[in-house]
Structure formats: structure tokens, C-alpha cells
Enzyme design. Structure first.
Site, short mmCIF file in Angstrom:
data_model
loop_
_atom_site.label_atom_id
_atom_site.label_comp_id
_atom_site.label_asym_id
_atom_site.label_seq_id
_atom_site.Cartn_x
_atom_site.Cartn_y
_atom_site.Cartn_z
CG HIS A 189 -46.39 -91.06 52.35
ND1 HIS A 189 -46.89 -91.21 53.63
CD2 HIS A 189 -46.53 -92.27 51.76
CE1 HIS A 189 -47.32 -92.45 53.79
NE2 HIS A 189 -47.11 -93.12 52.67
CG ASP A 192 -48.72 -87.77 54.48
OD1 ASP A 192 -47.86 -88.25 53.72
OD2 ASP A 192 -49.94 -87.84 54.26
CG ASP A 227 -48.24 -96.50 55.15
OD1 ASP A 227 -47.63 -96.01 54.18
OD2 ASP A 227 -49.47 -96.57 55.21
CD GLU A 241 -49.95 -92.48 50.28
OE1 GLU A 241 -50.35 -93.38 49.53
OE2 GLU A 241 -50.11 -92.52 51.51
CD GLU A 242 -51.08 -92.78 54.79
OE1 GLU A 242 -52.22 -93.06 54.37
OE2 GLU A 242 -50.20 -93.64 55.00
CD GLU A 258 -46.87 -96.09 50.22
OE1 GLU A 258 -46.93 -96.67 51.33
OE2 GLU A 258 -47.40 -94.98 50.03
CG HIS A 311 -52.96 -97.11 57.99
ND1 HIS A 311 -53.93 -96.64 57.12
CD2 HIS A 311 -51.78 -96.68 57.47
CE1 HIS A 311 -53.36 -95.96 56.14
NE2 HIS A 311 -52.05 -95.98 56.33
#
Length: 397
Positions: free
Chosen positions: A73, A75, A106, A140-141, A169, A366
Site C-alpha cells: 500500500h 497510503d 510502513d 490499507e491504513e 509490510e 506510525h
């Protein structure tokens, strides 16, 4: 531009502010890397009432099997307080041998490295003897409704089939080579509401305090343990994540109490058997009048989350061995085969082909100042390149 440099690839992707649900130019940037390599690139936008439209990308090189899919992903989660970052979150600055930016690990870093790996493979050997594809979502997020699930369905409707998949990931806890994910625990969430009778705290006989009952119900979910774990999975674990009555008055007994829970479960259970176990525990606890002597059994409602995740374990030896040997060859480390952690989009891909996960070290994902070591980008690219060579050599169909 050439896609062989993972650092340049990642800088380009990070500079696209693709905070879910915004595409931010990230899919366009990836397409620009893949088109010169000979990939056929397609974009699809998925929609559903009440959710934001999501742009997704599917790219394929080759027309024959075997067919390897790389999934991920572009995003990213919000940056939080941008002023707290030591480098602007979308500047992709390099300092002290590290590249800073939201999505660095990520998981734009994994995408950048896989693009570099296939570019190097083509430069040295030509296209693989089969097909390779990128299945990249922008959701995905977020709610994960208009992303991988619908992109997979869209691709299958157009005749796409895959023999194996690698999800990029961040799987390594401390250093590259630590861990490959070969499965994931399942996940179920639920919301319990206990109905009582509102009243004055000084006259409890005229009311029925639901807090007393919610305590017993949540206690029953927490103890005894659901299982002791299995050969491939740790013990199932339920957490009560909130208990609330919405009551600001200290002299009022509330009319209802609610609780939310989430359980991550192993292959002892299915979604169906685990839901039955939870209901049996709640029904038994509702009849327990220890905190409510002389009362009728507790009245409760339960609402299950709409999209539970089933537990799964990948047993494809050619896929696991190709990746494990590539990791060991490049890093000297023998990776642990693990099913720990949360969920990922691998839970959807497993319905279409065997899937494993391997990517960067996830310690800063994150976080403020999310970052990746430049050396790790090069190492991961070498691992992916070696994996591509070995998988196509070892695939058995």
C-alpha cells in the site's frame, strides 16, 4: 529515471502526501517507475456508499506462469504534530545515514525496494521466466473497504491468477533478517450493551445498575484463557478495549452500560466456533447474580464487527524456502517463521494464493520521525532480488 536505486524510489514516494484516502501522486510515481520496465499498469477506483473513493494500482510484467504477486500500500497514516518532526514528514530528507518521512517503513520503503529489485533483475537477466505483478492499494491504513479486497476481485474478473504473493509490510522487530510472517491470527471485535434501569443512587432498590452486570460479563470474557496456544500460534488473547456508561452525574444510576472487546485468536478456533464460545460465556455470566442478588438475569445485546478476520497459515514450501534462503544468503541470519502481530492485507490475499510477508524493521512505523536506514534499503533490495531469482527457479506447478 531508473528504478534500480531504492533510496531514490523511496524519496519519490515519500514526497507524495498520500495520507489515507488521498492518492497524493504516489500511485502515479510508482507507475512511472514500472512503465519503463515493461509493466502494463492499470488503475482502478473503488467506491462504496458511506466510504471515500480509493484509487488502486495493478501492474503486470509477463503473460505466462508462474506468476508472483508483490502486494502493498502507498497510503500512510497522518503525521500527527508536524512541528514535532526533526525533518518535514514529506520532504524525504537524509540525515545521519537515515531517510526520514511518513511511510518510510510502513510501507513505501518495501515498495521502493521491490521496484528496485525487479529493475535490477531485468537489467542483469531480462524479465523473469513467468510473470510478476504489483497489487498496490491506497486503503490499507483506512477502512480497508475499497482497497485490496476490491482490487483482488477486479483483477480476478479480468482473468488474473497468482501462484504466490509477497507482502512488503515491515516484519522485522530489530534487524533485517529477524522474521518472516507465514500467517496471521484471526481477529474478532464485538460491542456489548447491558440494559438496566436508571434511578437515584440513594434508592438502588428502585433501579438496576448495569455497571454491576457489565463487570461480570467482561470478567467472563477475560477468564479463563481461551487456549494455551498451538504449534504455530501464541495463545488467543481477548482485550476489553472500553467500558462506558455515558454518565457524568455521580448520583444517578445509568440506564445502560457498554463494553467493546477484540480477540486475536489462533487456529484452535474459527470465527464461528469462537463467537459461540463468547456467547456461551456471556449467557453463563448473565445468570450470575453475585453483584445483583434477587434480580432477574442480566439483559444484554451483542453486535459483532462486520468484517472479522480468519486465522491462516501458509504452508507453501517453495515460497517459504525461497524467501528464507534469500534472507539468510544476504544477511547471514536465519529468519524466524512467525504468526505474531496484527492483521494485514495478507488476510485477503490468502484466499487467492499462498502468501508470506517480509519487509523493513518496523520500530518507527506510525511514529513521529518515521525513518529507515539507507543500508537497510540496500539490503532489502538485495534480499528481494535474490528471492525473485530463487522463487522462479524453485516454483513447482
Amino acid at each position: 529515471m531508473t528504478a534500480t536505486d531504492p533510496v531514490a524510489n523511496l524519496q519519490t514516494l515519500i514526497r507524495c502526501a498520500s495520507v489515507t484516502p488521498a492518492e497524493g501522486g504516489a500511485l502515479t510515481a510508482l507507475a512511472d517507475m514500472l512503465l519503463p520496465l515493461g509493466f502494463k499498469v492499470e488503475r482502478m477506483t473503488a467506491s462504496e456508499p458511506g466510504t471515500p473513493d480509493i484509487e488502486n494500482l495493478y501492474a503486470r510484467l509477463g503473460t505466462e506462469g508462474p506468476h508472483l504477486m508483490f502486494a502493498g500500500h502507498t497510503d500512510v497514516v497522518p503525521v500527527g504534530d508536524a512541528a514535532s518532526w526533526s525533518h518535514p514528514p514529506f520532504a524525504a530528507d537524509i540525515a545521519g545515514g537515515e531517510l526520514f518521512g511518513r511511510g518510510a517503513v510502513d510501507m513505501k520503503g518495501g515498495i521502493a525496494c521491490f521496484a528496485a529489485a525487479i529493475a535490477r533483475h531485468i537489467e542483469k537477466h531480462g524479465p523473469p521466466a513467468g510473470s510478476i505483478s504489483f497489487l498496490i492499494t491506497g486503503d490499507e491504513e483506512g477502512p480497508a473497504i475499497n482497497g485490496t479486497v476490491k482490487l483482488l476481485q477486479w483483477a480476478v474478473e479480468r482473468g488474473e491468477r497468482w501462484d504466490a504473493s509477497l507482502v512488503g509490510e515491515p516484519t522485522n522487530p530489530d534487524q533485517l533478517g529477524d522474521m518472516i510472517k507465514i500467517g496471521r491470527r484471526g481477529s474478532i471485535s464485538g460491542f456489548i450493551t447491558v440494559h438496566g434501569v436508571q434511578g437515584h443512587a440513594a434508592y438502588p432498590h428502585l433501579a438496576d445498575n448495569p455497571v454491576r452486570s457489565i463487570i461480570k460479563l467482561t470478567e467472563a470474557l477475560l477468564d479463563p484463557p481461551f487456549d494455551a496456544g498451538t504449534d504455530n500460534f501464541q495463545p488467543s488473547n481477548l482485550e476489553v478495549t472500553t467500558i462506558d456508561v455515558g454518565n457524568a452525574a455521580t448520583n444517578v444510576i445509568p440506564a445502560k452500560a457498554t463494553a467493546a472487546f477484540n480477540i486475536r485468536f489462533n487456529d484452535t478456533w474459527t470465527v464461528e466456533t469462537l463467537r459461540a464460545e463468547i456467547l456461551a460465556r456471556l449467557d453463563a455470566a448473565s445468570a450470575d447474580q453475585t453483584l445483583r442478588p434477587g434480580r432477574e438475569p442480566t439483559k444484554y445485546d451483542i453486535v459483532w464487527s462486520e468484517r472479522p478476520s480468519q486465522v491462516f497459515l501458509t504452508r507453501n514450501n517453495a515460497l517459504i524456502a525461497s524467501l528464507s534462503s534469500a534472507v539468510e544468503n544476504v544477511t547471514g541470519n536465519t529468519p524466524k517463521l512467525s504468526t505474531t502481530g496484527g492483521t494485514s492485507d495478507a488476510r485477503y490475499i490468502k484466499d487467492y494464493c499462498p502468501v508470506v510477508e517480509f519487509g523493513l524493521v518496523g520500530q518507527t512505523m506510525h511514529m513521529v520521525d518515521e525513518r529507515v536506514a539507507l543500508a537497510d534499503l540496500e539490503t532489502l533490495t538485495e534480499i528481494y532480488e535474490t528471492f525473485i531469482q530463487r522463487w522462479f527457479a524453485n516454483a513447482e506447478f
